[in-house]
Design an enzyme around this catalytic site. Structure first.
Site, PDB file in Angstrom:
ATOM      1  N   ALA A 136     -21.121  -3.934 -15.741  1.00 21.47           N
ATOM      2  CA  ALA A 136     -20.803  -5.316 -16.100  1.00 21.47           C
ATOM      3  C   ALA A 136     -21.348  -6.224 -15.008  1.00 21.47           C
ATOM      4  O   ALA A 136     -21.488  -5.823 -13.855  1.00 21.47           O
ATOM      5  CB  ALA A 136     -19.300  -5.514 -16.268  1.00 21.47           C
ATOM      6  N   ALA A 138     -21.080 -10.449 -13.635  1.00 25.30           N
ATOM      7  CA  ALA A 138     -20.443 -11.757 -13.757  1.00 25.30           C
ATOM      8  C   ALA A 138     -21.117 -12.720 -12.797  1.00 25.30           C
ATOM      9  O   ALA A 138     -22.071 -12.368 -12.090  1.00 25.30           O
ATOM     10  CB  ALA A 138     -18.950 -11.644 -13.466  1.00 25.30           C
ATOM     11  N   SER A 139     -20.633 -13.953 -12.774  1.00 19.51           N
ATOM     12  CA  SER A 139     -21.277 -14.992 -11.979  1.00 19.51           C
ATOM     13  C   SER A 139     -21.136 -14.752 -10.489  1.00 19.51           C
ATOM     14  O   SER A 139     -22.000 -15.137  -9.703  1.00 19.51           O
ATOM     15  CB  SER A 139     -20.700 -16.360 -12.345  1.00 19.51           C
ATOM     16  OG  SER A 139     -19.289 -16.348 -12.203  1.00 19.51           O
ATOM     17  N   ALA A 141     -20.080 -11.516  -9.132  1.00 25.97           N
ATOM     18  CA  ALA A 141     -20.206 -10.110  -8.740  1.00 25.97           C
ATOM     19  C   ALA A 141     -20.723  -9.286  -9.912  1.00 25.97           C
ATOM     20  O   ALA A 141     -20.843  -9.789 -11.041  1.00 25.97           O
ATOM     21  CB  ALA A 141     -18.863  -9.571  -8.270  1.00 25.97           C
ATOM     22  N   GLN A 142     -21.021  -8.035  -9.614  1.00 26.18           N
ATOM     23  CA  GLN A 142     -21.342  -7.076 -10.662  1.00 26.18           C
ATOM     24  C   GLN A 142     -20.686  -5.747 -10.303  1.00 26.18           C
ATOM     25  O   GLN A 142     -20.425  -5.460  -9.136  1.00 26.18           O
ATOM     26  CB  GLN A 142     -22.844  -6.918 -10.851  1.00 26.18           C
ATOM     27  CG  GLN A 142     -23.625  -6.460  -9.647  1.00 26.18           C
ATOM     28  CD  GLN A 142     -25.131  -6.565  -9.885  1.00 26.18           C
ATOM     29  OE1 GLN A 142     -25.649  -7.632 -10.222  1.00 26.18           O
ATOM     30  NE2 GLN A 142     -25.834  -5.454  -9.726  1.00 26.18           N
ATOM     31  N   LYS A 157     -17.029  -3.195  -7.194  1.00 20.78           N
ATOM     32  CA  LYS A 157     -17.252  -4.602  -7.534  1.00 20.78           C
ATOM     33  C   LYS A 157     -17.968  -5.242  -6.348  1.00 20.78           C
ATOM     34  O   LYS A 157     -17.362  -5.484  -5.303  1.00 20.78           O
ATOM     35  CB  LYS A 157     -15.925  -5.296  -7.823  1.00 20.78           C
ATOM     36  CG  LYS A 157     -16.061  -6.740  -8.279  1.00 20.78           C
ATOM     37  CD  LYS A 157     -14.698  -7.323  -8.608  1.00 20.78           C
ATOM     38  CE  LYS A 157     -14.794  -8.791  -9.029  1.00 20.78           C
ATOM     39  NZ  LYS A 157     -13.463  -9.363  -9.328  1.00 20.78           N
ATOM     40  N   ASP A 292      -4.697 -14.771 -15.429  1.00 21.86           N
ATOM     41  CA  ASP A 292      -5.765 -14.769 -16.432  1.00 21.86           C
ATOM     42  C   ASP A 292      -5.688 -13.486 -17.261  1.00 21.86           C
ATOM     43  O   ASP A 292      -6.632 -12.683 -17.261  1.00 21.86           O
ATOM     44  CB  ASP A 292      -7.121 -14.883 -15.738  1.00 21.86           C
ATOM     45  CG  ASP A 292      -8.254 -15.210 -16.711  1.00 21.86           C
ATOM     46  OD1 ASP A 292      -7.958 -15.731 -17.808  1.00 21.86           O
ATOM     47  OD2 ASP A 292      -9.422 -14.933 -16.389  1.00 21.86           O
TER      48      ASP A 292
END
Length: 559
Positions: A136, A138-139, A141-142, A157, A292
């Site tokens: 995956a 994301a903005s 991290a990956q 992460k 969240d």
């Protein structure tokens, strides 16, 4: 604004922000807050384009598209704004909620050097196996899957290299832009941009610290110690740091894959009840909750447990705040408008409001649910309607309560997806009763009484000294009362600016007169030194005159 934003390191980003806003139809906003003036003075041109050629979209959709174009910081800002149901109507919240972190992943070669520093060696040697293809991205991290030498599966992460510098530059610009918007755009002041940016800055900086995220996870795991219905992945601290998070891999079914839930034979109703119990315990009992809890952060295990991941954003509620929440929800469920009004006025923080009218509106709101069976009450919807009522009075919830309401809305939505008969009110009732009982338990009363008594004793002990200091200051003429008025401050700035122009004008006139006398004095034109002095005076007068004209033009242009 030029002094704050006109730095070389931020001008490029500032131009990019202005260009994206213009492309999405917010050119007037760029002009009104002065971004165009700043960039033009820096020699940078903006391509305004033609608004008539833009695809017609609603304002919330255009804001969302602009945030997506502007990158990680603004995507995260939109996600934070999605929690502010007290500030924005449902159509805006829906668009903000559409902002996703998903971005193209970086090649492993670009993160390898940082990963080596974080784990203290060659990742291929530290881990028995490491998947160089991210699972995956994301903005910020990956994530990469890996296997330890003892056979356990973990997730790495990894923070994107250089992302902190980009975020810090954006935060500087956002803070200044929020101040300008509040000063120049009264119609947007009700959204409290400076306060929202301050909340967002703290939230994003915490989210950039992956070690803090792991501490959040362990804190909530301790709150659920001994329970077997929830799984929070363990942290591997020997490799975890600010830019790397190493936790156990949770193998299960993604929260949004309901077809897989059915295929695995899991009981949807049981999952909904278990998820509600977990979130309600976090919010109302422990006071530390996942802020969240969307389906991407929820994993259903095949043995019926629920896995919870990604604790980058958490909310906290003090004991007194949890009691207020319990009173509010109890007042809504039991149709007690006076109790609801008292809590909302307390949350308003002393803001001037028509209390009689507010209580009347709340009574009408509560009457809509009178006689409705408990199982048919929608707690999330009721809280959303309450925030709509607050917006009509320009009242703003504290940030912790906004996060809580967002969590309730998400929880109820997920519960309804799993079980259409999901009863949030019945699930919350035992927790509400427990909060009230804990508040008035003998031990809690004794603790609060002791704290109040110690406070009164301390105040009584310090009162004579404070009064003595006050009287002494009055006798010596040092007693001061400080009153700040923003309108007078702005007026004072204008007077100061006018006085500066007048002084420069007087100096200019003096230079012209003095230089003329020098030039026409005996030997003025024949003496080289007198000639230089006279010409220098005229040049200085000319520069002062140009400065005055430019200052007057700039002042008129700003209006």
């Amino acid at each position: 604004m030029w002094e704050t934003l006109g730095t070389v390191r931020d001008l490029g980003r500032l131009q990019e922000i202005a260009s994206v806003l213009i492309r999405n139809g917010f050119g007037d906003l760029v002009r009104r807050i002065g971004l165009a003036d700043v960039l033009e003075r820096a020699g940078r041109l903006l391509h305004w384009g033609d608004d008539t050629q833009r695809t017609p979209l609603t304002a919330p959709m255009r804001v969302r598209r602009a945030m997506e174009e502007l990158g990680p910081t603004f995507v995260k800002l939109g996600q934070v704004l999605a929690t502010r149901v007290d500030l924005f109507p449902p159509d805006w919240i829906a668009e903000f909620s559409e902002l996703q972190n998903a971005v193209p992943a970086l090649p492993y070669a670009q993160i390898r050097e940082q990963l080596e520093r974080d784990v203290g060696g060659d990742p291929a040697q530290v881990f028995a196996w490491l998947d160089e293809v991210p699972m995956a991205a994301a903005s910020l991290a990956q994530a990469h899957r890996a296997r330890l030498h003892d056979g356990r599966e973990v997730v790495l992460k990894v923070r994107r290299p250089g992302i902190r510098d980009v975020v810090e530059a954006d935060l500087r610009l956002l803070a200044r832009l929020a101040e300008i918007i509040e000063a120049r755009l009264p119609d947007l002041r009700r959204y409290r941009p400076a306060e929202v940016v301050q909340q967002f800055t703290g939230s994003l900086r915490r989210e950039l610290d992956f070690a803090a995220e792991c501490r959040n996870a362990e804190r909530i795991a301790r709150d659920f110690g001994g329970r077997t219905d929830i799984l929070i992945p363990s942290v591997h601290w020997q490799w975890t740091c600010e830019s790397l998070n190493v936790q156990d891999f949770v193998d299960g079914i993604a929260g949004r894959d309901l077809a897989a839930v059915d295929a695995a034979g899991l009981d949807r109703r049981q999952l909904a009840a278990r998820g509600a119990d977990i979130v309600l315990k976090m919010v109302l009992q422990d006071g530390c909750f996942h802020a969240d809890p969307h389906p991407g952060n929820i994993i259903y295990l095949r043995d019926g447990r629920i896995g919870v991941i990604d604790f980058g954003m958490i909310g906290t509620l003090s004991e007194s705040r949890r009691f207020q929440v319990a009173q509010l929800l109890h007042g809504l469920v039991e149709q007690e408008p006076e109790a609801v009004a008292d809590i909302l006025l307390d949350w308003a923080g002393g803001v001037a409001v028509d209390e009689g009218r507010l209580q009347q509106d709340i009574s009408q709101f509560v009457d809509r649910y009178r006689g409705v069976p408990l199982k048919d009450l929608r707690i999330g919807l009721m809280l959303s309607d309450i925030t709509l009522l607050l917006r009509s009075y320009n009242l703003m919830l504290p940030a912790d309560l906004a996060l809580m309401i967002k969590a309730f809305l998400t929880l109820e939505g997920m519960g309804r997806q799993l079980d259409p008969e999901f009863d949030m009110a019945s699930a919350a009732r035992p927790f509400l009763e427990q909060v009230v009982l804990q508040r008035y338990a003998p031990r809690a009363l004794l603790k609060r009484g002791r704290r109040s008594l110690l406070g009164m004793i301390e105040l009584a002990g310090e009162l004579p000294r404070d009064l003595r200091r006050l009287v002494q200051a009055a006798r010596r003429g040092r007693l001061q009362i400080k009153v700040e008025t923003n309108a007078l401050k702005g007026f004072g700035d204008q007077v100061n600016q006018a006085a500066n122009r007048m002084v420069v004008g007087i100096v200019t006139a003096a230079l012209i007169i003095g230089s003329s006398i020098v030039m026409h004095s005996v030997g003025g034109l024949s003496s080289r030194w007198l000639l230089v002095l006279g010409v220098g005076g005229f040049i200085g007068a000319g520069l002062c005159g140009v400065w005055i004209l430019f200052s007057i033009w700039r002042s008129g242009h700003r209006r």
